[in-house]
Motif scaffolding. Structure first.
Motif, short mmCIF file in Angstrom:
data_model
loop_
_atom_site.label_atom_id
_atom_site.label_comp_id
_atom_site.label_asym_id
_atom_site.label_seq_id
_atom_site.Cartn_x
_atom_site.Cartn_y
_atom_site.Cartn_z
N ALA A 27 -24.82 46.19 -11.92
CA ALA A 27 -26.28 46.06 -11.96
C ALA A 27 -26.77 45.09 -10.89
O ALA A 27 -27.78 45.33 -10.22
CB ALA A 27 -26.74 45.61 -13.35
N GLU A 28 -26.05 43.99 -10.72
CA GLU A 28 -26.43 43.01 -9.70
C GLU A 28 -26.37 43.63 -8.30
O GLU A 28 -27.29 43.45 -7.50
CB GLU A 28 -25.51 41.79 -9.77
N LYS A 29 -25.34 44.37 -8.03
CA LYS A 29 -25.18 45.01 -6.73
C LYS A 29 -26.32 45.99 -6.46
O LYS A 29 -26.91 46.00 -5.37
CB LYS A 29 -23.83 45.73 -6.67
N ALA A 30 -26.65 46.83 -7.44
CA ALA A 30 -27.74 47.79 -7.28
C ALA A 30 -29.09 47.08 -7.15
O ALA A 30 -29.93 47.46 -6.33
CB ALA A 30 -27.75 48.77 -8.45
N TYR A 31 -29.29 46.05 -7.96
CA TYR A 31 -30.53 45.27 -7.91
C TYR A 31 -30.71 44.65 -6.52
O TYR A 31 -31.79 44.71 -5.93
CB TYR A 31 -30.50 44.18 -8.99
N GLN A 32 -29.64 44.07 -5.98
CA GLN A 32 -29.72 43.45 -4.65
C GLN A 32 -29.97 44.48 -3.57
O GLN A 32 -30.51 44.15 -2.51
CB GLN A 32 -28.44 42.66 -4.36
N ALA A 33 -29.61 45.74 -3.81
CA ALA A 33 -29.87 46.82 -2.86
C ALA A 33 -31.29 47.38 -3.03
O ALA A 33 -31.67 48.31 -2.33
CB ALA A 33 -28.85 47.93 -3.04
N GLY A 34 -32.06 46.80 -3.96
CA GLY A 34 -33.44 47.21 -4.16
C GLY A 34 -33.62 48.45 -5.02
O GLY A 34 -34.68 49.06 -5.00
N GLN A 35 -32.62 48.81 -5.78
CA GLN A 35 -32.71 49.99 -6.62
C GLN A 35 -33.19 49.64 -8.02
O GLN A 35 -32.92 48.56 -8.53
CB GLN A 35 -31.35 50.68 -6.69
N ALA A 36 -33.90 50.58 -8.65
CA ALA A 36 -34.34 50.43 -10.03
C ALA A 36 -33.14 50.71 -10.93
O ALA A 36 -32.55 51.79 -10.87
CB ALA A 36 -35.48 51.39 -10.34
N VAL A 37 -32.77 49.75 -11.77
CA VAL A 37 -31.55 49.84 -12.56
C VAL A 37 -31.88 49.82 -14.05
O VAL A 37 -32.63 48.97 -14.53
CB VAL A 37 -30.60 48.66 -12.26
N VAL A 38 -31.29 50.76 -14.77
CA VAL A 38 -31.34 50.79 -16.23
C VAL A 38 -29.91 50.70 -16.73
O VAL A 38 -29.05 51.44 -16.27
CB VAL A 38 -32.00 52.09 -16.75
N VAL A 39 -29.66 49.77 -17.65
CA VAL A 39 -28.37 49.71 -18.32
C VAL A 39 -28.59 50.28 -19.71
O VAL A 39 -29.36 49.73 -20.50
CB VAL A 39 -27.79 48.28 -18.39
N LEU A 40 -27.95 51.38 -19.98
CA LEU A 40 -28.08 52.07 -21.26
C LEU A 40 -27.06 51.48 -22.23
O LEU A 40 -25.85 51.64 -22.05
CB LEU A 40 -27.84 53.56 -21.05
N CYS A 41 -27.56 50.78 -23.23
CA CYS A 41 -26.70 50.09 -24.21
C CYS A 41 -26.43 50.98 -25.42
O CYS A 41 -27.27 51.81 -25.78
CB CYS A 41 -27.36 48.80 -24.67
N ALA A 42 -25.28 50.79 -26.04
CA ALA A 42 -24.88 51.60 -27.20
C ALA A 42 -25.71 51.27 -28.44
O ALA A 42 -26.01 52.14 -29.24
CB ALA A 42 -23.40 51.40 -27.49
#
Length: 148
Positions: A27-42
Motif C-alpha cells: 500500500a505504501e509503494k502504491a500510495y507513493q506512486a500516486g495511486q488510489a489504494v483500497v485494502v480489502l479487509c476480511a
C-alpha cells in the motif's frame, strides 16, 4: 478500459501477521506512486489491526489511511481500509477470503495469501474465479523474504 492485472503474493508465514505487514508495504509503494489504494479487509478485527499497524510498520513511517466507516477522510488522497470492494481504488490489496467481484473496475488486484492451509485453499478458489473472468493471475512466492 484495459483488463486489470491480478497478482497473488504468497508467504510461508501462517500467523497472518506477515500478510498485514506485506499489505502495508505494498500500500505504501502504491500510495507513493500516486495511486488510489483500497485494502480489502476480511473483517472489522483485521481492519483495526491493520489501522494500528499502518502507524508503526516501519520506523519513522506513517501511511495516511482511513477506515471506510470513518466520517471524514484523513486527507483527500489516502489508503482506504474497507470491508467490501464497492468503492474500489486503482489498486485493491485483498486480505479478504472472498473474490474481488469489482476487479474490472480497478487497474490491479493484489491478493495476499499466507501459509495457513485453509486460506491457501480459498486463495486457489479465487485464482480459478479470476481465470473464469478471462484474467490471467500471476503468482509471486515470497519464501524466506520478509515484508520489512
Amino acid at each position: 478500459m484495459p483488463r486489470p492485472r491480478v497478482d497473488f503474493y504468497i508467504t510461508d508465514d501462517a500467523s497472518g501477521r506477515e500478510r498485514l505487514r506485506l499489505a502495508c508495504r505494498l500500500a505504501e509503494k502504491a500510495y507513493q506512486a500516486g495511486q488510489a489504494v483500497v485494502v480489502l479487509c476480511a473483517d472489522a478485527e483485521q481492519q483495526r489491526a491493520l489501522d494500528e499497524l499502518m502507524w508503526t510498520f516501519r520506523d519513522g513511517s506513517f501511511l495516511p489511511h482511513e477506515c471506510a466507516d470513518s466520517v471524514a477522510p484523513v486527507e483527500p488522497r489516502c489508503v482506504r481500509l474497507q470491508l467490501d470492494a464497492d468503492n474500489a481504488g486503482e489498486i485493491v490489496i485483498s486480505l479478504s477470503e472472498t473474490f474481488v467481484a469489482a476487479a474490472d473496475s480497478c487497474e490491479r488486484v493484489i491478493d495476499i495469501i499466507d501459509g495457513d492451509a485453509d486460506r491457501r485453499a480459498r486463495g486457489r478458489e479465487r485464482f480459478r474465479s479470476y481465470r473464469e473472468l478471462g484474467l490471467e493471475p500471476a503468482t509471486q512466492q515470497l519464501r524466506g523474504r520478509s515484508a520489512h
